[in-house]
Write a protein that holds these residues in place. Sequence first.
Motif, short mmCIF file in Angstrom:
data_model
loop_
_atom_site.label_atom_id
_atom_site.label_comp_id
_atom_site.label_asym_id
_atom_site.label_seq_id
_atom_site.Cartn_x
_atom_site.Cartn_y
_atom_site.Cartn_z
N TYR A 36 -42.07 -37.14 -29.12
CA TYR A 36 -43.17 -37.21 -30.09
C TYR A 36 -44.31 -36.29 -29.65
O TYR A 36 -44.35 -35.82 -28.50
CB TYR A 36 -43.69 -38.65 -30.19
CG TYR A 36 -44.30 -39.15 -28.89
CD1 TYR A 36 -45.67 -39.08 -28.65
CD2 TYR A 36 -43.48 -39.65 -27.87
CE1 TYR A 36 -46.20 -39.49 -27.44
CE2 TYR A 36 -44.01 -40.06 -26.67
CZ TYR A 36 -45.37 -39.99 -26.45
OH TYR A 36 -45.91 -40.38 -25.25
N LYS A 38 -48.46 -35.94 -29.03
CA LYS A 38 -49.51 -36.84 -28.54
C LYS A 38 -50.26 -37.53 -29.68
O LYS A 38 -50.65 -38.70 -29.56
CB LYS A 38 -50.50 -36.04 -27.69
CG LYS A 38 -51.58 -36.85 -27.02
CD LYS A 38 -51.03 -37.69 -25.90
CE LYS A 38 -52.15 -38.42 -25.16
NZ LYS A 38 -51.62 -39.32 -24.11
N GLU A 41 -48.72 -40.90 -30.66
CA GLU A 41 -48.34 -41.78 -29.56
C GLU A 41 -48.47 -43.26 -29.92
O GLU A 41 -47.66 -44.09 -29.49
CB GLU A 41 -49.17 -41.47 -28.32
CG GLU A 41 -48.73 -42.25 -27.09
CD GLU A 41 -49.44 -41.79 -25.83
OE1 GLU A 41 -50.16 -42.61 -25.22
OE2 GLU A 41 -49.30 -40.60 -25.47
N ASN A 45 -45.53 -45.89 -29.43
CA ASN A 45 -45.76 -46.98 -28.49
C ASN A 45 -45.33 -48.32 -29.10
O ASN A 45 -44.68 -49.14 -28.44
CB ASN A 45 -47.24 -47.03 -28.10
CG ASN A 45 -47.55 -48.17 -27.15
OD1 ASN A 45 -46.94 -48.30 -26.10
ND2 ASN A 45 -48.50 -49.00 -27.52
#
Length: 206
Positions: A36, A38, A41, A45
């Motif tokens: 992915y 940033k 994220e 997550n």
Amino acid sequence: MKAEPLNIEVKYNEMIIITTDRGATMEYRYDIALSYAKENEDIVNTVYHYLKAENITAFFAPSSEAQTLLSGQNQRKIFYRIFGMESKYVALSVTKHYVAKKVPMEEAAIAFSKHHGDGRVIPIYLDGTPLPETLFDPNSTNYYCSSNEAEIASLIANRIKLDKQPEQMPKAAVPPAHAGNTMNIHDNVAGVILSINELNLGKKDD
């Protein structure tokens, strides 16, 4: 007769990767690696934690497990190894940020070079941005369009479980991945959450 080494050369933005031997038996460290940009994220997550709840081993760089692995090592080399050799599947969380950045696109190139179109690289189009045609056939149906974390985790979990238990859930019975952004939701945490959300929406409409 000893198998001849199979050397695969992949170029993407002048990056060259040389991979493995033809006759090697792979032992995978991870069920799936999550690639992915940033900027995305937070979504990944959440997907990662849903997958953990399903006992699916996933490589997610910021996780404590991954940070332990990466600590004090040549991180670029480890990333290439994980996305190329040590993960049975690779999920690409594709967005406009993803295709504009060198490192995520290198991860995608590594994954495709290893799996050679065997369906184990799973593009997930979060914002509708496609992968470049040089990497991914635009006519392929092996992708998903969703930005819903529970939906993404559910489709990944189902895909991996199909592979682990083919006798219980024939692959031929699964609808095309991209069809209407729908999924086969079986008994997994993300699927249950989706079902609860749908029930709650129905109550509001009454």
